[in-house]
Design a protein around this motif. Structure first.
Motif, mmCIF file in Angstrom:
data_model
loop_
_atom_site.group_PDB
_atom_site.id
_atom_site.type_symbol
_atom_site.label_atom_id
_atom_site.label_comp_id
_atom_site.label_asym_id
_atom_site.label_seq_id
_atom_site.Cartn_x
_atom_site.Cartn_y
_atom_site.Cartn_z
ATOM 1 N N ARG A 63 28.750 9.787 50.615
ATOM 2 C CA ARG A 63 27.792 8.882 50.733
ATOM 3 C C ARG A 63 28.082 7.597 51.311
ATOM 4 N NH1 ARG A 63 22.563 6.970 47.155
ATOM 5 N NH2 ARG A 63 21.562 5.602 48.460
ATOM 6 N N LEU A 64 28.869 7.039 50.447
ATOM 7 C CA LEU A 64 29.752 5.702 50.938
ATOM 8 C C LEU A 64 30.158 5.881 52.188
ATOM 9 C CD1 LEU A 64 31.043 4.504 47.723
ATOM 10 C CD2 LEU A 64 29.084 3.574 48.702
ATOM 11 N N ASN A 65 30.846 6.786 52.691
ATOM 12 C CA ASN A 65 31.531 7.158 54.107
ATOM 13 C C ASN A 65 30.335 7.347 55.037
ATOM 14 O OD1 ASN A 65 34.142 6.913 53.338
ATOM 15 N ND2 ASN A 65 34.404 8.989 52.796
ATOM 16 N N MET A 66 29.230 7.868 54.929
ATOM 17 C CA MET A 66 28.290 7.827 55.702
ATOM 18 C C MET A 66 27.640 6.557 55.992
ATOM 19 S SD MET A 66 24.700 10.170 55.696
ATOM 20 C CE MET A 66 24.296 9.234 54.028
ATOM 21 N N GLU A 67 27.226 5.814 55.032
ATOM 22 C CA GLU A 67 26.679 4.495 55.078
ATOM 23 C C GLU A 67 27.735 3.392 55.948
ATOM 24 O OE1 GLU A 67 25.874 3.058 51.113
ATOM 25 O OE2 GLU A 67 24.034 4.426 50.971
ATOM 26 N N ARG A 68 29.166 3.502 55.604
ATOM 27 C CA ARG A 68 29.954 2.685 56.312
ATOM 28 C C ARG A 68 30.147 3.025 57.750
ATOM 29 N NH1 ARG A 68 35.355 3.731 53.953
ATOM 30 N NH2 ARG A 68 34.594 2.587 52.192
ATOM 31 N N SER A 69 29.988 4.339 58.181
ATOM 32 C CA SER A 69 29.834 4.897 59.514
ATOM 33 C C SER A 69 28.653 4.301 60.168
ATOM 34 C CB SER A 69 30.315 6.234 59.781
ATOM 35 O OG SER A 69 29.070 6.957 59.285
ATOM 36 N N LEU A 71 27.005 1.594 59.420
ATOM 37 C CA LEU A 71 26.954 0.128 59.672
ATOM 38 C C LEU A 71 28.016 -0.270 60.471
ATOM 39 C CD1 LEU A 71 26.541 -0.950 55.738
ATOM 40 C CD2 LEU A 71 24.840 -1.285 57.706
ATOM 41 N N ALA A 72 28.999 0.477 60.814
ATOM 42 C CA ALA A 72 30.156 0.213 61.759
ATOM 43 C C ALA A 72 29.552 0.333 63.301
ATOM 44 C CB ALA A 72 31.430 0.894 61.506
ATOM 45 N N GLN A 73 28.573 1.115 63.288
ATOM 46 C CA GLN A 73 28.067 1.310 64.670
ATOM 47 C C GLN A 73 27.433 0.299 65.054
ATOM 48 O OE1 GLN A 73 25.387 4.950 64.534
ATOM 49 N NE2 GLN A 73 27.152 6.209 64.099
ATOM 50 N N PHE A 74 26.923 -0.663 64.484
ATOM 51 C CA PHE A 74 25.881 -1.809 64.994
ATOM 52 C C PHE A 74 26.841 -2.797 65.502
ATOM 53 C CE2 PHE A 74 23.080 -0.141 61.729
ATOM 54 C CZ PHE A 74 21.965 0.082 62.502
ATOM 55 N N GLY A 75 26.625 -3.287 66.897
ATOM 56 C CA GLY A 75 27.644 -4.210 67.348
ATOM 57 C C GLY A 75 26.717 -4.843 68.648
ATOM 58 N N ARG A 76 27.300 -5.830 69.216
ATOM 59 C CA ARG A 76 26.605 -6.381 70.445
ATOM 60 C C ARG A 76 27.472 -5.868 71.569
ATOM 61 N NH1 ARG A 76 27.298 -11.637 67.130
ATOM 62 N NH2 ARG A 76 25.071 -11.796 66.090
ATOM 63 N N LEU A 77 26.963 -6.483 72.761
ATOM 64 C CA LEU A 77 27.672 -6.065 74.176
ATOM 65 C C LEU A 77 29.187 -6.383 73.861
ATOM 66 C CD1 LEU A 77 25.497 -7.168 76.657
ATOM 67 C CD2 LEU A 77 25.698 -4.815 76.094
ATOM 68 N N PRO A 78 29.871 -5.624 74.827
ATOM 69 C CA PRO A 78 31.461 -5.687 74.921
ATOM 70 C C PRO A 78 31.579 -7.273 75.280
ATOM 71 C CG PRO A 78 31.077 -3.675 75.645
ATOM 72 C CD PRO A 78 29.727 -4.511 75.531
ATOM 73 N N GLY A 79 32.668 -8.028 74.596
ATOM 74 C CA GLY A 79 32.733 -9.405 75.051
ATOM 75 C C GLY A 79 32.272 -10.302 74.001
ATOM 76 N N LEU A 80 30.983 -9.996 73.395
ATOM 77 C CA LEU A 80 30.576 -10.706 72.678
ATOM 78 C C LEU A 80 30.910 -10.772 71.088
ATOM 79 C CD1 LEU A 80 26.949 -10.571 74.072
ATOM 80 C CD2 LEU A 80 28.436 -12.300 74.557
ATOM 81 N N SER A 82 30.892 -9.821 67.504
ATOM 82 C CA SER A 82 30.216 -9.046 66.487
ATOM 83 C C SER A 82 30.438 -9.250 65.067
ATOM 84 C CB SER A 82 30.000 -7.464 66.830
ATOM 85 O OG SER A 82 29.041 -6.925 65.937
ATOM 86 N N SER A 83 29.489 -9.540 64.036
ATOM 87 C CA SER A 83 29.925 -10.068 62.885
ATOM 88 C C SER A 83 29.961 -8.855 61.802
ATOM 89 C CB SER A 83 28.980 -11.072 62.434
ATOM 90 O OG SER A 83 27.661 -10.603 62.416
ATOM 91 N N HIS A 84 29.195 -7.869 62.079
ATOM 92 C CA HIS A 84 29.137 -6.627 61.176
ATOM 93 C C HIS A 84 28.889 -7.021 59.688
ATOM 94 C CE1 HIS A 84 30.460 -3.851 64.213
ATOM 95 N NE2 HIS A 84 31.434 -4.669 64.475
ATOM 96 N N VAL A 85 27.608 -7.886 59.641
ATOM 97 C CA VAL A 85 27.521 -8.619 58.250
ATOM 98 C C VAL A 85 27.197 -7.315 57.285
ATOM 99 C CG1 VAL A 85 25.858 -9.912 57.063
ATOM 100 C CG2 VAL A 85 26.469 -10.433 59.555
ATOM 101 N N GLY A 86 26.699 -6.427 57.655
ATOM 102 C CA GLY A 86 26.406 -5.318 56.655
ATOM 103 C C GLY A 86 27.098 -4.692 56.287
ATOM 104 N N LEU A 87 28.356 -4.402 57.183
ATOM 105 C CA LEU A 87 29.612 -3.641 56.914
ATOM 106 C C LEU A 87 30.409 -4.499 55.810
ATOM 107 C CD1 LEU A 87 31.348 -1.074 57.193
ATOM 108 C CD2 LEU A 87 32.482 -2.297 59.020
#
Length: 125
Positions: A63-69, A71-80, A82-87
């Motif tokens: 479950r923790l690995n699934m949640e981590r994956s 949360l890691a998917q969220f991001g901004r456009l390339p070049g901007l 991304s803070s990954h606050v949830g992760l």
């Protein structure tokens, strides 16, 4: 060289955008302490997952690995940036101040590539 090979160059190197390249630097071994520092987070996470698996069953590490994956998917456009606050919150990295937090702010760098160039390289155009 113990098992290391020269890197395979699949696309031509763009010297104007990426600077000069040294194959010797890519092949050389790092200092053992630097390798240990880079691997510290991974070994700590593996130890935690083994402990969680033995205490609570195999469902918790999965479950923790699934949640981590997720949360890691969220991001901004390339070049901007991304803070990954949830992760960071899930991994507990939001409660500590490290070297990169106050000395290596990527948003303040002057040598960022244009957004169109980044998207072209990502899409292989």
């Amino acid at each position: 060289m113990d098992g290391k090979q020269l890197p395979f160059l699949s696309t031509p190197h763009d010297t104007f955008r990426e600077g000069f390249r040294s194959l010797q630097h890519d092949v050389m071994d790092k200092h053992p302490v630097e390798t240990m520092q880079k691997m510290h987070f991974q070994t700590e996470e593996q130890t935690k997952m083994k402990m969680y698996g033995s205490l609570y069953g195999t469902h918790l590490p999965l479950r923790l690995n699934m949640e981590r994956s997720i949360l890691a998917q969220f991001g901004r456009l390339p070049g901007l940036p991304s803070s990954h606050v949830g992760l960071d919150t899930m991994l507990g990295r939001d409660e500590e101040i490290v070297f990169e937090d106050y000395l290596n702010d990527s948003a303040l760098t002057q040598d960022q590539k244009p957004l169109h160039d980044i998207m072209e390289s990502k899409l292989g155009m």
